[in-house]
Write a protein that holds these residues in place. Structure first.
Motif, mmCIF file in Angstrom:
data_model
loop_
_atom_site.group_PDB
_atom_site.id
_atom_site.type_symbol
_atom_site.label_atom_id
_atom_site.label_comp_id
_atom_site.label_asym_id
_atom_site.label_seq_id
_atom_site.Cartn_x
_atom_site.Cartn_y
_atom_site.Cartn_z
ATOM 1 N N GLY D 73 0.781 -1.230 0.000
ATOM 2 C CA GLY D 73 0.000 0.000 0.000
ATOM 3 C C GLY D 73 0.812 1.279 0.000
ATOM 4 O O GLY D 73 0.247 2.361 0.133
ATOM 5 N N HIS D 74 2.118 1.186 -0.158
ATOM 6 C CA HIS D 74 2.966 2.389 -0.189
ATOM 7 C C HIS D 74 2.599 3.277 -1.381
ATOM 8 O O HIS D 74 2.710 4.501 -1.326
ATOM 9 N N ILE D 75 2.186 2.634 -2.473
ATOM 10 C CA ILE D 75 1.936 3.369 -3.720
ATOM 11 C C ILE D 75 0.487 3.132 -4.192
ATOM 12 O O ILE D 75 -0.039 2.025 -4.081
ATOM 13 N N SER D 76 -0.103 4.191 -4.724
ATOM 14 C CA SER D 76 -1.434 4.083 -5.328
ATOM 15 C C SER D 76 -1.372 4.553 -6.779
ATOM 16 O O SER D 76 -0.435 5.237 -7.178
ATOM 17 N N LEU D 81 -5.157 1.499 -4.353
ATOM 18 C CA LEU D 81 -4.088 0.575 -3.984
ATOM 19 C C LEU D 81 -4.275 -0.719 -4.772
ATOM 20 O O LEU D 81 -5.312 -0.928 -5.410
ATOM 21 N N ALA D 87 -7.753 4.097 -1.863
ATOM 22 C CA ALA D 87 -6.777 4.569 -0.865
ATOM 23 C C ALA D 87 -7.417 5.513 0.143
ATOM 24 O O ALA D 87 -7.150 5.424 1.349
ATOM 25 N N LEU D 97 -2.299 2.835 7.210
ATOM 26 C CA LEU D 97 -3.139 2.141 6.239
ATOM 27 C C LEU D 97 -3.918 1.025 6.922
ATOM 28 O O LEU D 97 -3.341 0.195 7.614
ATOM 29 N N GLY D 253 1.627 0.366 8.778
ATOM 30 C CA GLY D 253 2.885 0.847 8.212
ATOM 31 C C GLY D 253 2.966 0.784 6.691
ATOM 32 O O GLY D 253 2.533 -0.181 6.078
ATOM 33 N N THR D 254 3.592 1.799 6.108
ATOM 34 C CA THR D 254 3.772 1.831 4.654
ATOM 35 C C THR D 254 5.060 1.120 4.245
ATOM 36 O O THR D 254 5.346 0.991 3.057
ATOM 37 N N GLY D 255 5.824 0.693 5.223
ATOM 38 C CA GLY D 255 7.078 -0.006 4.960
ATOM 39 C C GLY D 255 7.686 -0.396 6.287
ATOM 40 O O GLY D 255 7.175 -0.029 7.348
#
Lengths: 264, 264, 264, 264
Positions: D73-76, D81, D87, D97, D253-255
């Protein structure tokens, strides 16, 4: 030094709060850290004898997050901080700046002047990317019937404080209004001690050169405040006042959160 | 509200800085986070067109790290915040306190009074764990020939600010001097608006009950400042002054860093 | 070094997750920082050409927050780190530990053994402050019909992982169960390489001496893991397995978050 | 699930550390937070009974600081997503997220393949902004005599890990080499489960569209690792191995920081 003759600026004794709140999700410039917050302990997690308990918190952010004051050393030009100081010699990832850092800035008490540009232009808020010219400033001074004196703190209103709760708007990537280089020259000629605005970057952004920052900080040693809230001053047409801003004495810091006030 | 009659307290116009610096390794109460700091970007890491560059930073700490002001809601008694507010309903790990948080504290401008206890007692600094009694305060008031008035901010000096650069001493686990419960009662009876000291916890520590915190914050709604630097005021025997402290408007915050000043 | 003879421990190829999640409000030892988290940017705040966007975050915590591995240098005895290293010479607020820090710990792959103390004692969870004795360990080893070999990683279950969502319970100030000094001696005699538990402090807390930490880390150089989640291993009676834990290589760090796994 | 047939990849039992260290001043992408670190307590600040003492730390950074694994989900793309998830509905400044976050990523154990592009091209390191083409990858596969199989983890080496101690070089604003969109298509066709590189952004930067991120994460749900250290694998020509990476289970967390390893 508080110049005692400023006392006459205190009339009604009303305090205007020129700071924005700090909270998760608040706007921040993409190159600066956001504000993150959490409780470390809630009431009841630890109990004292006798029924007491306490809550406390942890937060992380940076010297340019929220309403803040740039240190003189925030910006360099051709590798030099203000006064010809070699940036490379005075910076360290662990300790920040050994010269020109925010800890060198004393508490600021001065005569303050509001320049309400949208007030003069009869608009609610300046449009995206609007460049505030020297003439805009001169005409606003005349329209407001106010004088800029040497050592004044000049606060420039765009009206963008109202976008605070809409971070994408506040940091609009199509353009945020701001003070132009020629307008900044005017302020320097007038002898201002400090200046600020209600936007994310004081000058027009996006900018490839950050020319107003470079001019004011690196060339003139004049500090900049950003993300002020000037709405109440404008609404009440308070154009001159005692201005107070007290940066935290962060060793090595490139800037500090502040919550400035105006007293009238 | 700035009470204009306070203007007469401004005489020489000298500003006294009552804050300690923020830096890694500074003293912090073991239950509160330390201050950590680093540059996010050094001058030269990113270059603007035209030769400009900038440095900026990231830090993490908490609302009770360094010179700070406790929110009313920092302390509860039997599950209640000041005024009978149920703590359990108003707290959240993500958002902090929904009532009694530091954002409810306006900028503070008031008459300030210094009580220099070691000055009265003819010592450089109070000894470990010394309990400042009601009588110490009364006699210091008399000795200094100063009056505590309603709405005053009372600053109590122990002399421990001089241990700032020695965190283990500053937080001495054998005992830090502080204001006793009976002395706090005296201050409340005198009508103080706010009080503070130059130590880590205002009251004597270690304490199993934190009784002075519980009394002042949870029972009286009177906020406390800690880790002030009162050395210069004491040295110059400045016992009454205009006091200014402006907490950051941290939503939900249990406290805020401040850098208070005195003007004389 | 992965000892290839460990390969036989991989049978079904099932991976057991021995880590707790990280989230605001998670339990943390009162002397260590909590975990605070926030998004720095949401999807849509900044738009790339072609329709892309990204979200990213900022967090603050410490090397002993959540499931973690203590560095050897986390604990000293009489001013010395393991091996007689003078702590005072090797520590710095800015840089952490110059010796015995977590960066010296390689990725850990070893034979792991679970000691399910409540499983042996036919209880769901150990009671408050229960001291796990040498005999508890010996009898659990016998009951489980498992052998502790030299270089093994021994994980001691109390059942307290189930209190994770109740921080006040998890950190119970009336007492958390843990490994006693005599039990720790047994593990050292057996030649364990590393040990851990599912509680906040491995040993019984409150403790005035932290004697098990002092013994294992400062005297034996044996690292400790805390806040493991051993529930699934216990439920499935998996008593020996390949154990993997990979600490972050944090320079100077006194500990590191880990998410260990077992493979069977 | 650990596929037991992977066991044959363990031969010598050597563990390769594919992570970079964490330390103040380490390189970080300008849009992500840096790593800041400090001791909260030094040995001696607090003394336990019996001579023990402890040191602990506080740090702040983000899910994309240092060697890390992007959450799906870091990128849309166009507000979505991976899998068409809206998103805007699944993100929150406080909680991150609610879907596609890093906590959904299990510990990763898989067959790993190194593609040493500079090794194939007989250079020490790829040049600034070099676009790694589909053909580069195909020819490197052939040159190394290795096969990419379905579910493999493919690590692409540029050689830029050697610039780690020179942040301005590592993040070179004139261009960092990376995997092109057509090369990413090749990897997807080959069925890779996960991919990564030794640079700040995997793909060529600067990029106005971040097209490889958008393709892999938002369109294919394939996660990306960045800032790996692949030097030792390359030096020893280890082209296939057991790969292990265990992200922290950060809610929302996105990462996550990771310290991956290879076993051979």
């Amino acid at each position: 030094m508080f110049r005692p003759e400023l006392k006459e600026l205190i009339t009604a004794g009303k305090i205007y709060d020129l700071g924005q709140p700090w909270h998760p999700g608040m706007p921040h410039h993409p190159l600066h850290p956001p504000f993150v917050y959490g409780l470390a302990r809630k009431h009841g997690d630890v109990q004292y004898e006798g029924g007491g308990s306490s809550a406390n918190d942890l937060f992380a952010f940076g010297g340019h997050t929220g309403t803040h004051l740039d240190a003189v050393g925030h910006i360099s030009k051709n590798g030099k901080l203000f006064g010809g100081v070699e940036a490379a010699r005075e910076q360290d990832y662990l300790r920040g700046l050994s010269r020109r850092s925010i800890e060198e800035t004393p508490p600021m008490i001065a005569r303050g002047v509001l320049l309400d540009i949208p007030g003069f232009k009869k608009v609610e808020v300046l449009e995206k990317g609007y460049p505030i010219s020297r003439r805009d400033i001169q005409e606003t001074v005349r329209f407001q019937n106010v004088k800029i004196e040497s050592e004044d703190v000049v606060l420039v209103r765009t009206g963008w404080a109202r976008y605070w709760d809409h971070p994408a708007l506040f940091n609009d990537h199509e353009g945020v209004p701001g003070v132009t280089l020629e307008a900044a020259h005017f302020l320097v000629e007038a002898g201002v001690r400090l200046t600020g605005a209600d936007t994310t970057a004081y000058e027009v952004v996006p900018s490839k050169s950050m020319e107003v920052h470079v001019f004011l900080l690196a060339e003139q040693g004049i500090q900049i405040m950003e993300m002020l809230n000037l709405e109440e001053l404008a609404r009440e047409k308070v154009y001159s006042f005692i201005f107070i801003a007290i940066p935290l004495k962060i060793k090595g810091g490139t800037g500090s959160p502040i919550r400035p006030i105006a007293i009238r």
